[in-house]
Design a protein around this motif. Structure first.
Motif, mmCIF file in Angstrom:
data_model
loop_
_atom_site.group_PDB
_atom_site.id
_atom_site.type_symbol
_atom_site.label_atom_id
_atom_site.label_comp_id
_atom_site.label_asym_id
_atom_site.label_seq_id
_atom_site.Cartn_x
_atom_site.Cartn_y
_atom_site.Cartn_z
ATOM 1 N N THR A 1 0.836 -1.203 0.000
ATOM 2 C CA THR A 1 0.000 0.000 0.000
ATOM 3 C C THR A 1 0.867 1.248 0.000
ATOM 4 O OG1 THR A 1 -1.402 -1.304 1.444
ATOM 5 C CG2 THR A 1 -2.038 0.965 1.082
ATOM 6 N N ILE A 2 1.975 1.195 0.760
ATOM 7 C CA ILE A 2 2.867 2.352 0.857
ATOM 8 C C ILE A 2 3.484 2.649 -0.511
ATOM 9 C CG2 ILE A 2 5.073 3.117 1.810
ATOM 10 C CD1 ILE A 2 2.836 3.374 3.754
ATOM 11 N N ILE A 3 3.895 1.597 -1.230
ATOM 12 C CA ILE A 3 4.495 1.808 -2.557
ATOM 13 C C ILE A 3 3.465 2.405 -3.513
ATOM 14 C CG2 ILE A 3 5.493 0.625 -4.550
ATOM 15 C CD1 ILE A 3 6.761 -1.333 -2.594
ATOM 16 N N ASN A 4 2.228 1.878 -3.426
ATOM 17 C CA ASN A 4 1.147 2.439 -4.245
ATOM 18 C C ASN A 4 0.905 3.898 -3.912
ATOM 19 O OD1 ASN A 4 -0.053 1.089 -6.271
ATOM 20 N ND2 ASN A 4 -1.305 -0.195 -4.945
ATOM 21 N N GLY B 1 -6.787 16.191 -2.944
ATOM 22 C CA GLY B 1 -7.727 15.196 -2.438
ATOM 23 C C GLY B 1 -8.354 14.393 -3.571
ATOM 24 N N ALA B 2 -8.737 15.114 -4.647
ATOM 25 C CA ALA B 2 -9.368 14.434 -5.782
ATOM 26 C C ALA B 2 -8.420 13.422 -6.406
ATOM 27 C CB ALA B 2 -9.803 15.464 -6.821
ATOM 28 N N THR B 3 -7.100 13.754 -6.425
ATOM 29 C CA THR B 3 -6.131 12.825 -6.991
ATOM 30 C C THR B 3 -6.133 11.504 -6.244
ATOM 31 O OG1 THR B 3 -4.769 14.733 -7.455
ATOM 32 C CG2 THR B 3 -3.741 12.591 -7.711
ATOM 33 N N PHE B 4 -6.085 11.592 -4.895
ATOM 34 C CA PHE B 4 -6.085 10.359 -4.108
ATOM 35 C C PHE B 4 -7.389 9.596 -4.320
ATOM 36 C CE2 PHE B 4 -2.768 12.636 -1.766
ATOM 37 C CZ PHE B 4 -1.815 11.636 -1.714
ATOM 38 N N ALA B 5 -8.521 10.315 -4.305
ATOM 39 C CA ALA B 5 -9.806 9.644 -4.453
ATOM 40 C C ALA B 5 -9.894 8.934 -5.803
ATOM 41 C CB ALA B 5 -10.935 10.664 -4.318
ATOM 42 N N TYR C 1 -7.632 5.819 -6.223
ATOM 43 C CA TYR C 1 -8.168 4.578 -5.675
ATOM 44 C C TYR C 1 -9.379 4.110 -6.460
ATOM 45 C CZ TYR C 1 -4.565 4.117 -2.441
ATOM 46 O OH TYR C 1 -3.324 3.901 -1.957
ATOM 47 N N LEU C 2 -10.146 5.051 -7.017
ATOM 48 C CA LEU C 2 -11.271 4.650 -7.867
ATOM 49 C C LEU C 2 -10.763 3.894 -9.096
ATOM 50 C CD1 LEU C 2 -14.346 4.868 -8.509
ATOM 51 C CD2 LEU C 2 -13.773 6.866 -9.870
ATOM 52 N N ASN D 1 -12.128 2.068 -17.713
ATOM 53 C CA ASN D 1 -11.605 3.272 -17.051
ATOM 54 C C ASN D 1 -11.945 4.540 -17.818
ATOM 55 O OD1 ASN D 1 -10.447 2.877 -14.650
ATOM 56 N ND2 ASN D 1 -8.393 2.508 -15.405
ATOM 57 N N ASN D 2 -11.693 4.509 -19.145
ATOM 58 C CA ASN D 2 -11.959 5.676 -19.980
ATOM 59 C C ASN D 2 -13.415 6.097 -19.886
ATOM 60 O OD1 ASN D 2 -9.587 6.502 -21.418
ATOM 61 N ND2 ASN D 2 -9.607 4.480 -22.337
#
Lengths: 289, 347
Positions: free
Chosen positions: B34-37, B277-281, B284-285, B297-298
């Motif tokens: 998880t840390i590497i991700n 914040g949006a980047t992290f969200a 993970y999405l 994804n597209n």
């Protein structure tokens, strides 16, 4: 002499190719001031239409010249009604929304046909010989059809009622609508026509390039550079932009390889925009179509 | 830094503090995978921050921020291979990328290219990078000792300690470096937008003509914030190729360019923490979407972009802030009215 002819033909093909992939974008941009970032995906849809239609047994010429523009034109009209018409006058938002549309279409086509290449169609014309050199007959056909397409668009704009109304709307939408022109309908038709031309271009190029869901990305950069360098006049802009950039690209490709051809194209476009921020037709041929 | 500015920057310090806490707690509770991700997500958050700065505050619609990100990663990798150490490679990455951005920006801003064209030009530059570097697969394409590797990319040497070039950092340590870099960049950007320079940039975003009539050369200010943004994006690129271990031309593709825009749109223009914040969200999405095959994804990202442009054009963070402010303002008013009503009733 043969060499000159062969190089000339190659150069003409590069220029025609550029004009072909840019024309649909130029129509939509010149008429409506909408920069359609989903332009590459319209080309891609044209290619897929040809593949699907020929697999279903339709003659390849019918599929390329009639079915593809029709299908993509209808998709264009639907897109304009559902998405673009809410955003007129908000250029940045249109840009972003069409980008979303582009991702959506790539995703949709990937889900339907898969990410790898669909069955390709072979170029329907064989090679022709110029002295001791051979050239592709299909490339020659593409050059001719690009010319025909440019003339057709010119005739439509210059001599038909629709062309007159469209030019009026382009010059002054408010005045046109007070004179009883339904500008919303004109916009819808223009967007549909632009999409149809893009679909036709994508269909014509499909035998040369094959079709992939992401193939739009390879067209879109060149199409944008051409249209922006050309400026807002639809035909004169596309023609001068593709002659200048395509010519440079072709010459540098011949001298130093295709990588340098692309670099030359980009540098020329950036320099051109520094000198003429409104494109070639923003400075010269202002009154042209 | 005067006290007024410190007050302005209070939210910035608050989020920076949260980040610091996260930086020291996360490795204790989360697994190494998880840390590497997370390191990759942090690198992308730095990219989002750079675009939030130049688009949200500078008003520069740059569709090709990912070009600076990728260029930074490539310059870092190539210089680290040639120098045999990472410290100067990082400096090189930031300097070369900023210089490239300054040159490109000179043509764009001094040519007075309008914002829509600017987006298209920067996007085009990105795509040209993509197709150029993809073609460099032969052994003749090399810079110093570094082969460019074409489609397969180059593997990036990990960051080493500044004083010992043979002491490489492990992935769990790269996490600390990445998080620290994100916090520093965030505080720097938060400080920058509160300086006079930053305020002039905002003024130009709001009304370029008026700012020019007040005597500010908008071209210079735009060029300045554009160059700084490119430098921050390059730092993100350095972190990214460290997190992933290699850099490929795919970083320049249309999908990644769109992703950067989507982070800022979803997070909200005009804030710095929103896009982060949006980047992290969204990271993970998209990771979650990668695990299944029903939705592409597209498709999902395209739908998100269209929905936000049509329905939430401001983005999440400003909408939430507006909502909170509206509640704060109306709450006392409502009480007063009720009292007034009671008073009227007794009369």
């Amino acid at each position: 002499m043969d060499l000159v002819a062969a190089i000339g033909l190659q150069l003409a093909y590069v220029i025609a190719n550029l004009a072909l992939i840019s024309l649909g974008l130029a129509i939509i941009f010149g008429m409506m001031r909408v920069i359609n970032l989903a332009h590459g995906e319209f080309l891609m849809l044209g290619g897929y239409t040809v593949v699907v239609a020929t697999n279903a047994g339709v003659n390849i010429w019918v599929a390329m010249l009639i079915v593809a523009p029709l299908v993509v034109g209808i998709i264009g009209v639907i897109v304009e009604r559902l998405l673009i018409r809410w955003l007129y006058g908000r250029m940045v938002d249109t840009l972003l929304a069409t980008w979303g549309l582009s991702l959506l279409l790539v995703g949709l086509v990937t889900s339907i046909f898969g990410a790898s290449t669909a069955t390709t169609v072979a170029p329907p014309l064989g090679a022709i010989r110029i002295g001791s050199y051979s050239a592709s007959g299909y490339e020659l056909f593409l050059i001719l059809i690009t010319l025909v397409l440019l003339v057709l668009v010119w005739l439509t704009l210059r001599f038909t009622k629709l062309g007159l109304l469209a030019r009026g709307t382009m010059q002054n939408a408010q005045m046109a609508s007070s004179l009883g022109v339904s500008t919303s309908r004109i916009y819808m038709i223009t967007f549909g026509l632009g999409a149809a031309v893009s679909g036709l271009a994508g269909a014509l190029l499909a035998p040369m390039t094959g079709v992939l869901p992401t193939i739009g990305a390879t067209y879109i950069a060149k199409a944008f550079i051409t249209v922006i360098s050309g400026g807002s006049a639809i035909l004169a802009g596309t023609a001068t932009g593709s002659v200048l950039l395509g010519g440079l690209n072709g010459i540098f490709t011949f001298i130093a390889g295709s990588t340098f051809g692309e670099i030359a194209l980009l540098l020329a476009a950036i320099l051109l925009l520094r000198l003429m921020p409104r494109g070639i037709t923003g400075r010269f041929f202002r009154k042209s179509l | 830094m005067n006290s007024g500015m410190l007050r302005q920057m209070r939210p910035t310090f608050f989020y920076a503090l949260l980040g610091l806490v996260f930086m020291f707690v996360a490795p204790q509770v989360l697994q190494l995978f998880t840390i590497i991700n997370l390191t990759t997500a942090i690198a992308l958050a730095v990219l989002a921050l750079s675009l939030a700065l130049i688009w949200g505050y500078g008003g520069i619609l740059c569709f090709g921020q990912v070009a600076f990100f990728g260029l930074g990663a490539y310059v870092y990798t190539i210089s680290a291979i040639n120098f045999g150490g990472s410290t100067w490679a990082i400096v090189m990455a930031v300097l070369v990328t900023s210089a490239f951005a300054a040159a490109l920006g000179y043509f764009i801003f001094f040519g007075r290219v309008s914002d829509v064209y600017l987006g298209v030009i920067t996007l085009t530059v990105t795509l040209i990078f993509f197709s150029l570097i993809r073609r460099t697969s032969g052994p003749e394409y090399k810079i110093g000792n570094a082969l460019l590797g074409g489609f397969n990319g180059v593997s990036s040497p990990p960051i080493n300690l500044p004083w010992n070039t043979s002491q490489f950092l492990f992935p769990e340590h790269v996490f600390y470096v990445a998080m620290a870099a994100l916090i520093i960049c965030y505080v720097f950007a938060g400080w920058l937008v509160n300086t006079k320079f930053g305020r002039v940039c905002v003024a130009i975003r709001e009304n370029e003509l008026r700012a020019e009539l007040l005597g500010y050369d908008s071209r210079l200010y735009k060029l300045g914030i554009f160059t700084i943004g490119a430098g921050i994006a390059a730092i993100g690129g350095v972190l990214f190729c460290n997190g992933v271990g290699r850099i490929t031309p795919d970083v320049f593709n249309l999908y990644n360019a769109a992703l950067t825009i989507i982070w800022v749109i979803v997070g909200g223009r005009g804030t710095l923490i929103g896009p982060i914040g949006a980047t992290f969200a969204l990271f993970y999405l998209t990771s979650a979407l990668g695990g299944q095959s029903v939705l592409n994804n597209n498709l999902v990202l395209g739908a998100i972009l269209i929905v936000f442009v049509l329905l939430v054009p401001k983005g999440v963070a400003p909408t939430v802030i507006d909502w909170v402010n509206a509640r704060r303002k109306t709450a006392p008013v409502r009480v007063r009215r009720r009292r007034g009503a009671r008073a009227e009733g007794t009369e």
